[in-house]
Design a protein around this motif. Structure first.
Motif, PDB file in Angstrom:
ATOM      1  N   ASN A 141      59.616  63.093 123.041  1.00  0.00           N
ATOM      2  CA  ASN A 141      59.357  62.415 124.298  1.00  0.00           C
ATOM      3  C   ASN A 141      60.679  62.224 125.037  1.00  0.00           C
ATOM      4  O   ASN A 141      61.616  62.985 124.832  1.00  0.00           O
ATOM      5  CB  ASN A 141      58.644  61.082 124.046  1.00  0.00           C
ATOM      6  N   GLU A 142      60.780  61.187 125.818  1.00  0.00           N
ATOM      7  CA  GLU A 142      61.948  60.995 126.662  1.00  0.00           C
ATOM      8  C   GLU A 142      63.216  60.763 125.841  1.00  0.00           C
ATOM      9  O   GLU A 142      63.203  60.056 124.837  1.00  0.00           O
ATOM     10  CB  GLU A 142      61.704  59.784 127.561  1.00  0.00           C
ATOM     11  N   ILE A 143      64.302  61.397 126.267  1.00  0.00           N
ATOM     12  CA  ILE A 143      65.625  61.112 125.718  1.00  0.00           C
ATOM     13  C   ILE A 143      66.342  60.212 126.713  1.00  0.00           C
ATOM     14  O   ILE A 143      66.385  60.497 127.914  1.00  0.00           O
ATOM     15  CB  ILE A 143      66.430  62.396 125.471  1.00  0.00           C
ATOM     16  N   VAL A 144      66.880  59.097 126.214  1.00  0.00           N
ATOM     17  CA  VAL A 144      67.600  58.140 127.052  1.00  0.00           C
ATOM     18  C   VAL A 144      69.010  57.969 126.500  1.00  0.00           C
ATOM     19  O   VAL A 144      69.193  57.739 125.303  1.00  0.00           O
ATOM     20  CB  VAL A 144      66.892  56.770 127.083  1.00  0.00           C
ATOM     21  N   VAL A 145      70.003  58.109 127.364  1.00  0.00           N
ATOM     22  CA  VAL A 145      71.399  57.935 126.971  1.00  0.00           C
ATOM     23  C   VAL A 145      72.052  56.866 127.844  1.00  0.00           C
ATOM     24  O   VAL A 145      71.649  56.636 128.984  1.00  0.00           O
ATOM     25  CB  VAL A 145      72.204  59.251 127.076  1.00  0.00           C
ATOM     26  N   ARG A 146      73.058  56.215 127.271  1.00  0.00           N
ATOM     27  CA  ARG A 146      73.899  55.306 128.043  1.00  0.00           C
ATOM     28  C   ARG A 146      75.311  55.893 128.035  1.00  0.00           C
ATOM     29  O   ARG A 146      75.922  56.038 126.984  1.00  0.00           O
ATOM     30  CB  ARG A 146      73.903  53.902 127.447  1.00  0.00           C
ATOM     31  N   VAL A 147      75.766  56.262 129.225  1.00  0.00           N
ATOM     32  CA  VAL A 147      77.068  56.914 129.366  1.00  0.00           C
ATOM     33  C   VAL A 147      78.081  55.911 129.904  1.00  0.00           C
ATOM     34  O   VAL A 147      77.825  55.246 130.917  1.00  0.00           O
ATOM     35  CB  VAL A 147      76.968  58.133 130.316  1.00  0.00           C
ATOM     36  N   THR A 148      79.201  55.797 129.210  1.00  0.00           N
ATOM     37  CA  THR A 148      80.327  54.997 129.701  1.00  0.00           C
ATOM     38  C   THR A 148      81.344  55.950 130.300  1.00  0.00           C
ATOM     39  O   THR A 148      81.837  56.857 129.610  1.00  0.00           O
ATOM     40  CB  THR A 148      80.969  54.192 128.561  1.00  0.00           C
ATOM     41  N   ALA A 149      81.635  55.786 131.607  1.00  0.00           N
ATOM     42  CA  ALA A 149      82.530  56.722 132.295  1.00  0.00           C
ATOM     43  C   ALA A 149      83.240  56.016 133.442  1.00  0.00           C
ATOM     44  O   ALA A 149      82.621  55.252 134.197  1.00  0.00           O
ATOM     45  CB  ALA A 149      81.746  57.920 132.813  1.00  0.00           C
ATOM     46  N   ASN A 150      84.514  56.274 133.540  1.00  0.00           N
ATOM     47  CA  ASN A 150      85.286  55.737 134.663  1.00  0.00           C
ATOM     48  C   ASN A 150      85.053  56.558 135.921  1.00  0.00           C
ATOM     49  O   ASN A 150      85.187  56.055 137.042  1.00  0.00           O
ATOM     50  CB  ASN A 150      86.779  55.711 134.309  1.00  0.00           C
ATOM     51  N   SER A 151      84.744  57.837 135.741  1.00  0.00           N
ATOM     52  CA  SER A 151      84.405  58.737 136.833  1.00  0.00           C
ATOM     53  C   SER A 151      83.630  59.903 136.242  1.00  0.00           C
ATOM     54  O   SER A 151      83.462  60.002 135.021  1.00  0.00           O
ATOM     55  CB  SER A 151      85.676  59.243 137.533  1.00  0.00           C
ATOM     56  N   LYS A 172      72.011  67.294 127.591  1.00  0.00           N
ATOM     57  CA  LYS A 172      72.903  67.577 128.727  1.00  0.00           C
ATOM     58  C   LYS A 172      72.290  67.110 130.039  1.00  0.00           C
ATOM     59  O   LYS A 172      72.987  66.593 130.922  1.00  0.00           O
ATOM     60  CB  LYS A 172      73.219  69.083 128.767  1.00  0.00           C
ATOM     61  N   GLU A 173      70.989  67.251 130.171  1.00  0.00           N
ATOM     62  CA  GLU A 173      70.302  66.831 131.393  1.00  0.00           C
ATOM     63  C   GLU A 173      70.344  65.307 131.541  1.00  0.00           C
ATOM     64  O   GLU A 173      70.538  64.783 132.644  1.00  0.00           O
ATOM     65  CB  GLU A 173      68.854  67.318 131.346  1.00  0.00           C
ATOM     66  N   ALA A 174      70.171  64.596 130.416  1.00  0.00           N
ATOM     67  CA  ALA A 174      70.214  63.134 130.461  1.00  0.00           C
ATOM     68  C   ALA A 174      71.607  62.637 130.822  1.00  0.00           C
ATOM     69  O   ALA A 174      71.765  61.698 131.624  1.00  0.00           O
ATOM     70  CB  ALA A 174      69.784  62.561 129.113  1.00  0.00           C
ATOM     71  N   VAL A 175      72.640  63.247 130.254  1.00  0.00           N
ATOM     72  CA  VAL A 175      74.021  62.863 130.587  1.00  0.00           C
ATOM     73  C   VAL A 175      74.310  63.158 132.055  1.00  0.00           C
ATOM     74  O   VAL A 175      74.910  62.337 132.767  1.00  0.00           O
ATOM     75  CB  VAL A 175      75.024  63.590 129.667  1.00  0.00           C
ATOM     76  N   SER A 176      73.867  64.305 132.530  1.00  0.00           N
ATOM     77  CA  SER A 176      74.066  64.651 133.943  1.00  0.00           C
ATOM     78  C   SER A 176      73.357  63.653 134.849  1.00  0.00           C
ATOM     79  O   SER A 176      73.879  63.266 135.898  1.00  0.00           O
ATOM     80  CB  SER A 176      73.543  66.068 134.214  1.00  0.00           C
ATOM     81  N   ASP A 177      72.171  63.227 134.425  1.00  0.00           N
ATOM     82  CA  ASP A 177      71.422  62.244 135.197  1.00  0.00           C
ATOM     83  C   ASP A 177      72.193  60.933 135.312  1.00  0.00           C
ATOM     84  O   ASP A 177      72.225  60.289 136.376  1.00  0.00           O
ATOM     85  CB  ASP A 177      70.065  62.003 134.527  1.00  0.00           C
ATOM     86  N   ALA A 178      72.852  60.551 134.227  1.00  0.00           N
ATOM     87  CA  ALA A 178      73.660  59.328 134.257  1.00  0.00           C
ATOM     88  C   ALA A 178      74.891  59.495 135.150  1.00  0.00           C
ATOM     89  O   ALA A 178      75.223  58.605 135.945  1.00  0.00           O
ATOM     90  CB  ALA A 178      74.086  58.962 132.834  1.00  0.00           C
ATOM     91  N   LEU A 179      75.539  60.632 135.043  1.00  0.00           N
ATOM     92  CA  LEU A 179      76.768  60.864 135.815  1.00  0.00           C
ATOM     93  C   LEU A 179      76.506  60.914 137.319  1.00  0.00           C
ATOM     94  O   LEU A 179      77.378  60.584 138.125  1.00  0.00           O
ATOM     95  CB  LEU A 179      77.438  62.165 135.353  1.00  0.00           C
ATOM     96  N   LYS A 180      75.285  61.329 137.700  1.00  0.00           N
ATOM     97  CA  LYS A 180      74.948  61.392 139.129  1.00  0.00           C
ATOM     98  C   LYS A 180      74.977  60.015 139.786  1.00  0.00           C
ATOM     99  O   LYS A 180      75.101  59.904 141.011  1.00  0.00           O
ATOM    100  CB  LYS A 180      73.557  62.007 139.315  1.00  0.00           C
TER     101      LYS A 180
END
Length: 605
Positions: free
Chosen positions: A532-542, A594-602
Motif C-alpha cells: 500500500n502507501e509508502i510514507v517517508v519523512r525527509v529532513t533537508a535543508n534544501s 524515490k517517488e515518495a522522497v521526490s514528493d517530500a522534496l517538492k
C-alpha cells in the motif's frame, strides 16, 4: 454453520463481504453503489490484503468477437462439464471488459492487440492466445488498466474504489471469518462470525453475505486432500487458507473444481525452493539460457520427467495430447555443468542476481546425487543417456529440440533445488450466474453469494487473465445482488437463537493518518510500490541537502521489496539525490521510495 442457544449480534450491516481481494473489493464497491452499508473483513494485515489480485500480472482477459469468445472458452473448459448460463454470463462480461474499465475504474483501457509495438504487448503476446490450437483464439485479447504489468496497478485501483466509499464501506484487517450464521428454518444466511483482536463477534447481514476469500493454497491439508499434492509452494498471497471452503461446506454448499490449480514459473511452473513459509520467487519461463544446453531437470528418483525446452501454459504441459499440470515431484532439481554455470553467471537476462547463490556445486555425480537425495546410478544413467541424445541430436526420451541439446562435461556439476509453484486453486462452492451459492441439491442457499477464485469456473485449461476478469465480472454481480433488500421474514432468525441486535457498525481500519514534522522536515507519499502507501519523512535543508530519510509506513514484500526499503533511503542520503540505481528484483518498491522522497522534496520552497 454456527449455532448457539442464545445468539447476540455485535453489529449489523446490509452486506458483509469476506475477503478484500479483487473480487471482494468489486463486490463491496457495487454493493455500496446500490445503497448498502458494507463491511469487508480480511485475515491479512494492512498492506498485505488483496489476495492473489495484488500479486497477479494485472492483465485481464477479453476479446472483441463474442462468438469467438464462446468457442475459445468452450474449448478451454473441455472436457469438464459446466453451467451454460454461467459461462454465457462470463463470456459476455469478457466482451465488455474495456467498457468496464472505463466506466467503473475510470481508466482508458490498454488493449494490447491495439499496441503491437509496445514492449508489454510483445512480452505477453503468447498469453493472449495460450491455446492457439483452440477455436476462437485469434481474437482473444489481454487488457490492462495501463501500459504495465506485475505492478499491482489493477489492485490499487480496485482498493481505491473501496477507500473512496469509506462512508459506506468499513474495512477490518486481521479479522478472519470463522463461520456463516444460518437461519435453521429458512436456511438463509443471516450473518457471519468473525474474530477480531482475539474475540469472536457475530455480525448480522440484512441483505446478503459475499464470500470472496480466495482459494486454499496455504492450507496443506486441503492441498493434500483436494489436489493430491504434498510439495507445492504458493506464489501469490500467503493468506488464502481455504476458510471459504470450510464455511460453505458447513452450510451445505455443493463444491466443484476442487482438483484444479494453476502454476507458474519456469519449465512447467517450477520455482527455486524458498525458505519455509516464504512465497516463491519464480523464474520467468522466457529465459532461453535456462532451457537449453547442458542442463536438465530431474525428479525424485534422479531421472528426467519432461521436455525442459517446452513452454508451459500456466503450469500445463502436453500429456499425450492433453494439457495438464504434471504430478509434482517432492524434490525436483535443475542440474547443469561448469560451462552452463559460467554462461548463467554472465547472462544479463538473469531474473535476479542472487539467483545463483542457492546453487550447490559437486565435484562428481556421486556427490551430486547425495546432495539431491537421489539414486547415484540412476542419475549417472540419466546424464549418460542425455549425452548420447546430444551426440546423435535426438532426444528419444522427451523429444526435446535437437538444437537445445549439449552434452555434459565430466564435472564439476551444479544443482538447484526447485519446487512446484502454486499460483492459485480454482475450487470452491458452486454459484450460478447471479453469483448465488447452491447446496448439494442445487437449491439456492438464500442470501449467500460467492465470487473470485473461491469456486471459479476455470476448468481443465486456463488462459492468463481469466481469473482477474472473473473477479470483476462476478464481483459486480455478487455485490449488486447482495445489496438488494430482502424479505424481512426470510432473514428473521428464530426467536430462540436471537437475544439482541446492535444496529451500529464496527468502525473501520481505514482512516486519515497524520504524521508529525519539525523544522526542515517534509512528508512524502507514493503508491507506486507493491504494497500500500509508502510514507517517508525527509529532513533537508534544501533540495540539494538531504540530511535524513525515515520510512514511516510501508508494506512491501519481505524479500526484495524490504531490501529496497532498507537500502535505498541510505543511498539517496549518501548521494544527496534520488537519482540512484534501482534495487534489483524490486523495481516497483524502488520506484515508490524515490517517488515518495521526490514528493517530500517538492514541498521545499
Amino acid at each position: 454453520m454456527f449455532e448457539d442457544s442464545k445468539l447476540n449480534w455485535n453489529a449489523t450491516y446490509d452486506v458483509i463481504v469476506l475477503g478484500f481481494g479483487g473480487a471482494g473489493a468489486s463486490a463491496a464497491r457495487f454493493a455500496a453503489d446500490n445503497n448498502a452499508k458494507v463491511l469487508i473483513t480480511d485475515s491479512a494485515p494492512e498492506g498485505h490484503e488483496g489476495g492473489n489480485t495484488r500479486y497477479a500480472g494485472q492483465v485481464i482477459s477479453s476479446g472483441d468477437n463474442l462468438d469467438d469468445l464462446r468457442k475459445y472458452y468452450e474449448d478451454l473448459a473441455f472436457p469438464l462439464s459446466y453451467d451454460k448460463d454461467l459461462m454465457e454470463t462470463f463470456v459476455k462480461g469478457l466482451y465488455d471488459i474495456p467498457n468496464y474499465l472505463e466506466n467503473y475504474l475510470g481508466v482508458k483501457p490498454f488493449i494490447m492487440g491495439k499496441h503491437p509495438e509496445s514492449p508489454v504487448s510483445k512480452a505477453l503476446h503468447f498469453m493472449a492466445h495460450e491455446y492457439p490450437e483452440f477455436r476462437g483464439q485469434a481474437t482473444h485479447e489481454l487488457v490492462a488498466v495501463h501500459e504495465g504489468v506485475a505492478d499491482s496497478a489493477l489492485w490499487k485501483n480496485l482498493r481505491q474504489q473501496v477507500l473512496d466509499r469509506a462512508d459506506k464501506i468499513d474495512v477490518l484487517y486481521q479479522t478472519p471469518a470463522k463461520h456463516l450464521i444460518q437461519d435453521p428454518a429458512t436456511k438463509a444466511i443471516v450473518g457471519v462470525q468473525i474474530e477480531r483482536n482475539g474475540k469472536l463477534l457475530n455480525v448480522k447481514a440484512n441483505n446478503g453475505v459475499v464470500m470472496a476469500t480466495g482459494g486454499f493454497e496455504n492450507n496443506p491439508e486441503m492441498v493434500e486432500n483436494y489436489l493430491g499434492e504434498t510439495s507445492l509452494n504458493p506464489i501469490g498471497s500467503l493468506y488464502n487458507k481455504g476458510i471459504g471452503v470450510t464455511m460453505a461446506s458447513e452450510v451445505g454448499a455443493k463444491l466443484y473444481n476442487m482438483n484444479n490449480y494453476e502454476s507458474y514459473g519456469i519449465f512447467h511452473g517450477l520455482t527455486p525452493k524458498p525458505a519455509k513459509g516464504q512465497r516463491s520467487q519464480f523464474l520467468p519461463f522466457d529465459w532461453p539460457a535456462f532451457h537449453q544446453g547442458s542442463l536438465i531437470v530431474v525428479g525424485d528418483d534422479g531421472t528426467r520427467y519432461f521436455d525442459e525446452n517446452e513452454i508451459h501454459r500456466h503450469g500445463h504441459i502436453q500429456d499425450h495430447g492433453n494439457w495438464r499440470v504434471p504430478l509434482a515431484q517432492r524434490h525436483p532439481y535443475v542440474v547443469f555443468d561448469q560451462k552452463k554455470y559460467d554462461e548463467l553467471k554472465n547472462d544479463k537476462n538473469a531474473p535476479y542476481p542472487e539467483f545463483l547463490e542457492s546453487v550447490v556445486k559437486a565435484d562428481d555425480l556421486n556427490s551430486l546425487a547425495e546432495v539431491m537425495n537421489v539414486d547415484a546410478d540412476k542419475l549417472a544413467s540419466t546424464i549418460k543417456d542425455f549425452n548420447h541424445f546430444a551426440e546423435i541430436k535426438r532426444d528419444y526420451a522427451f523429444d526435446r529440440d535437437a538444437d537445445t541439446l549439449t552434452a555434459f562435461d565430466d564435472g564439476p556439476y551444479y544443482c538447484l533445488a526447485m519446487v512446484q509453484g502454486l499460483l492459485n486453486t480454482q475450487g470452491g462452492p458452486v454459484h450460478n450466474s447471479n453469483a448465488e451459492v447452491v447446496d448439494v441439491n442445487d437449491e439456492i442457499i438464500p442470501h449467500l453469494y460467492a465470487c473470485g477464485e473461491l469456486g471459479s469456473l476455470m476448468g481443465r485449461q486456463y488462459n492468463g487473465g481469466s481469473n482477474l476478469a472473473e473477479n470483476l465480472i462476478f464481483g459486480k454481480i455478487a455485490g449488486e445482488n447482495a445489496a438488494k433488500e430482502k424479505d424481512v421474514e426470510s432473514v428473521k432468525v428464530d426467536a430462540n437463537t436471537s437475544a439482541s441486535v446492535h444496529e451500529e457498525g464496527l468502525g473501520s481500519d481505514v482512516g486519515e493518518e497524520h504524521y508529525e514534522t519539525n523544522d526542515n522536515q517534509y512528508i512524502g507519499k507514493s503508491t507506486a510500490g507493491m504494497g500500500n502507501e509508502i510514507v517517508v519523512r525527509v529532513t533537508a535543508n534544501s533540495k540539494d541537502d538531504i540530511q535524513d530519510i525515515e520510512v514511516l509506513k510501508q508494506s512491501e514484500s519481505d524479500d526484495y521489496g524490504l531490501k529496497a526499503v532498507k537500502e535505498l533511503p541510505k543511498e539517496i542520503v549518501e548521494k544527496n539525490s534520488v537519482d540512484v540505481d534501482t534495487i534489483s528484483g524490486a523495481s516497483a518498491s524502488s520506484k515508490a521510495i524515490k517517488e515518495a522522497v521526490s514528493d517530500a522534496l517538492k514541498q521545499i520552497k
